[in-house]
Design a protein around this motif. Structure first.
Motif, PDB file in Angstrom:
ATOM      1  N   VAL A 155      -1.510   3.985  -1.143  1.00 45.90           N
ATOM      2  CA  VAL A 155      -0.779   5.198  -1.544  1.00 45.90           C
ATOM      3  C   VAL A 155       0.316   5.170  -0.375  1.00 45.90           C
ATOM      4  O   VAL A 155       0.038   5.272   0.760  1.00 45.90           O
ATOM      5  CB  VAL A 155      -1.580   6.432  -1.571  1.00 45.90           C
ATOM      6  CG1 VAL A 155      -0.776   7.829  -1.936  1.00 45.90           C
ATOM      7  CG2 VAL A 155      -2.503   6.230  -2.665  1.00 45.90           C
ATOM      8  N   ASN A 156       1.747   5.558  -0.979  1.00 47.84           N
ATOM      9  CA  ASN A 156       2.543   5.563   0.191  1.00 47.84           C
ATOM     10  C   ASN A 156       2.594   7.132   0.624  1.00 47.84           C
ATOM     11  O   ASN A 156       2.500   8.178  -0.390  1.00 47.84           O
ATOM     12  CB  ASN A 156       4.303   5.426  -0.610  1.00 47.84           C
ATOM     13  CG  ASN A 156       4.238   4.122  -0.867  1.00 47.84           C
ATOM     14  OD1 ASN A 156       3.579   3.167  -0.059  1.00 47.84           O
ATOM     15  ND2 ASN A 156       4.924   3.776  -1.712  1.00 47.84           N
ATOM     16  N   VAL A 157       2.884   7.387   1.658  1.00 48.81           N
ATOM     17  CA  VAL A 157       2.688   8.726   2.322  1.00 48.81           C
ATOM     18  C   VAL A 157       3.759   8.966   3.354  1.00 48.81           C
ATOM     19  O   VAL A 157       4.287   8.091   4.027  1.00 48.81           O
ATOM     20  CB  VAL A 157       1.132   9.178   3.064  1.00 48.81           C
ATOM     21  CG1 VAL A 157       0.067   8.853   1.813  1.00 48.81           C
ATOM     22  CG2 VAL A 157       1.007   8.213   4.060  1.00 48.81           C
ATOM     23  N   GLY A 213      -4.749   3.976  11.145  1.00 47.64           N
ATOM     24  CA  GLY A 213      -4.536   2.437  11.047  1.00 47.64           C
ATOM     25  C   GLY A 213      -4.450   2.177   9.572  1.00 47.64           C
ATOM     26  O   GLY A 213      -5.161   1.306   9.066  1.00 47.64           O
ATOM     27  N   GLY A 214      -3.815   2.833   8.899  1.00 49.30           N
ATOM     28  CA  GLY A 214      -3.789   2.529   7.292  1.00 49.30           C
ATOM     29  C   GLY A 214      -4.649   3.103   6.345  1.00 49.30           C
ATOM     30  O   GLY A 214      -4.655   2.719   5.194  1.00 49.30           O
ATOM     31  N   ILE A 234      -0.822  13.709   7.183  1.00 50.39           N
ATOM     32  CA  ILE A 234      -0.200  13.240   5.941  1.00 50.39           C
ATOM     33  C   ILE A 234       0.175  14.512   5.273  1.00 50.39           C
ATOM     34  O   ILE A 234      -0.318  15.549   5.158  1.00 50.39           O
ATOM     35  CB  ILE A 234      -0.954  12.587   4.777  1.00 50.39           C
ATOM     36  CG1 ILE A 234      -1.736  11.279   5.698  1.00 50.39           C
ATOM     37  CG2 ILE A 234      -0.437  12.134   3.775  1.00 50.39           C
ATOM     38  CD1 ILE A 234      -2.639  10.515   5.083  1.00 50.39           C
ATOM     39  N   VAL A 235       1.664  14.515   5.297  1.00 47.28           N
ATOM     40  CA  VAL A 235       2.478  15.795   4.724  1.00 47.28           C
ATOM     41  C   VAL A 235       2.889  15.456   3.289  1.00 47.28           C
ATOM     42  O   VAL A 235       3.407  16.422   2.756  1.00 47.28           O
ATOM     43  CB  VAL A 235       3.474  16.197   5.624  1.00 47.28           C
ATOM     44  CG1 VAL A 235       2.771  16.610   6.995  1.00 47.28           C
ATOM     45  CG2 VAL A 235       4.471  15.259   5.772  1.00 47.28           C
ATOM     46  N   VAL A 245       2.452   4.327   5.317  1.00 50.85           N
ATOM     47  CA  VAL A 245       3.474   5.275   5.894  1.00 50.85           C
ATOM     48  C   VAL A 245       4.579   4.580   5.478  1.00 50.85           C
ATOM     49  O   VAL A 245       5.053   3.733   5.961  1.00 50.85           O
ATOM     50  CB  VAL A 245       3.209   5.557   7.547  1.00 50.85           C
ATOM     51  CG1 VAL A 245       4.171   6.494   8.019  1.00 50.85           C
ATOM     52  CG2 VAL A 245       1.774   6.020   7.558  1.00 50.85           C
ATOM     53  N   VAL A 246       5.642   5.636   5.073  1.00 45.80           N
ATOM     54  CA  VAL A 246       6.967   5.014   4.453  1.00 45.80           C
ATOM     55  C   VAL A 246       7.948   5.987   5.299  1.00 45.80           C
ATOM     56  O   VAL A 246       9.081   5.918   5.357  1.00 45.80           O
ATOM     57  CB  VAL A 246       7.169   5.408   2.974  1.00 45.80           C
ATOM     58  CG1 VAL A 246       6.217   4.334   2.313  1.00 45.80           C
ATOM     59  CG2 VAL A 246       6.956   6.825   2.540  1.00 45.80           C
TER      60      VAL A 246
END
Length: 355
Positions: free
Chosen positions: A40-42, A304-305, A335-336, A350-351
């Motif tokens: 999941v991109n966060v 760590g992912g 994570i927001v 994390v993007v």
């Protein structure tokens, strides 16, 4: 009978062989069907300690610092009018005159009478000293002079009252009479407003009274008009009422705000922002980072992912920030964005990192 037994034994052997062949082929199929774990991109934000100011905003309205209706103090005709409506006046500036000629004539007569009676009193006093005037004559002359002196003073006051002047620096908002018009005593003749400073009148709720004090600085912002928002100004609390409004249970609060250019006008609607308290070195996360599941508030942190669930308690909400009481220590990457469907232990990428 033997033939039947032979046939049954053959069928049993065939079924056993078929079952073994199916089991051997199923293992590679199941292994190949195993999908890779979803990532999941966060977006994350690092939690840091900082000072936060908790404020509250209330509506209010502007009023002139002084709004004065000037009235005629004597009857007569308006003989002269000076400044036009809208003129900026200094304290003491003359606005109009009401029959000053009659007042001046009365003053001249009163002054002449007073001078005459003063001389008569001097002569009687001298004669009384030489024994040629009685005490009664001296007392009578002194009384006549005192009456004349009082009449002179009244005439001087009347002449002063014939001129209507501005008692404070302000603007002539309205002139209510015209030249030649006759006015009676007590007739309103002009309205003057002092707008180089203004009052903001605010109804303060009871729950906020303990946080507000006289002398405190307040930020005042006019309403947005035609898409334009005038700049905010600082004001100072001058008075907080001791008795509440019986209907609303609010306390009328007066805030003074400077208006040297006169561009803010009485009657405008404004918003006043008060400081409720300052929170020193607290941890806060954006409100949109919070989740509520099964009556529990929580956030996800990236380690760590991997997304890790953290239950938190909230101390206060300041603007768009939630002040954390327990559950975080500082330094975590909360994570927001993308946290809504996460579970504890989910793999994340994390993007972006928010400041």
């Amino acid at each position: 009978m033997k033939s039947h037994l032979l046939i049954g034994s053959c069928l049993l052997v065939l079924l056993t062989l078929a079952g073994c062949s199916r089991d051997d082929g199923a293992a590679p199929v199941a292994a190949s069907a195993r999908a890779p774990e979803k990532v999941v991109n966060v977006k994350v934000a690092t939690v840091k300690r900082s000072d936060l100011a908790e404020t509250f905003t209330l509506p209010g309205s502007l009023e002139a610092w002084q709004d004065l209706t000037l009235a005629a103090e004597l009857a007569g005709a308006v003989r002269w009018t000076g400044p036009e409506e809208g003129a900026r006046l200094a304290a003491g500036a003359e606005i109009l005159r009401i029959d000053p000629e009659t007042a001046k004539a009365n003053l001249d007569q009163a002054r002449a009478d007073c001078d005459l009676l003063g001389k008569q009193l001097d002569r009687v006093r001298q004669l009384h000293g030489d024994g040629f005037a009685s005490q009664q004559e001296l007392d009578s002359a002194a009384s006549s002079y005192a009456v004349a002196a009082a009449a002179l003073q009244r005439s001087q006051v009347a002449l002063a009252k014939s001129s209507i002047s501005c008692p404070v620096p302000g603007i002539l908002d309205r002139r209510l009479v015209e030249r030649g018009e006759y006015v009676a005593e007590g007739t309103p003749v002009a309205r003057v407003v002092q707008v180089d400073r203004l009052k903001v009148q605010i109804d303060l709720p009871e729950k906020d009274v303990p946080f507000v004090r006289v002398g405190q600085t307040v930020t005042v912002q006019p309403a947005v008009l035609n898409g334009t928002a005038p700049g905010a100004r600082s004001g100072t609390i001058r008075h907080i009422a001791y008795n509440p409004d019986p209907a609303t249970r609010t306390y009328r609060t007066t805030v003074e705000v400077a208006n040297p250019a006169g561009d803010w006008r009485p009657g405008m609607i404004v918003r006043a922002t008060f400081l409720r308290r300052t929170l020193d070195q607290v941890l806060a996360v954006p409100l949109y980072a919070l989740l509520e599941r099964e009556a529990t508030r929580l956030v996800f942190v990236e380690e760590g992912g991997i997304a890790r669930r953290r239950e938190v308690t909230i101390l206060a909400v300041v603007g768009q920030q939630a002040v954390i009481d327990t559950g975080l220590e500082g330094g975590e990457r909360v994570i927001v964005s993308g946290q809504q469907l996460l579970a504890d232990g989910a793999v994340v990428a994390v993007v972006a990192v928010e400041e």
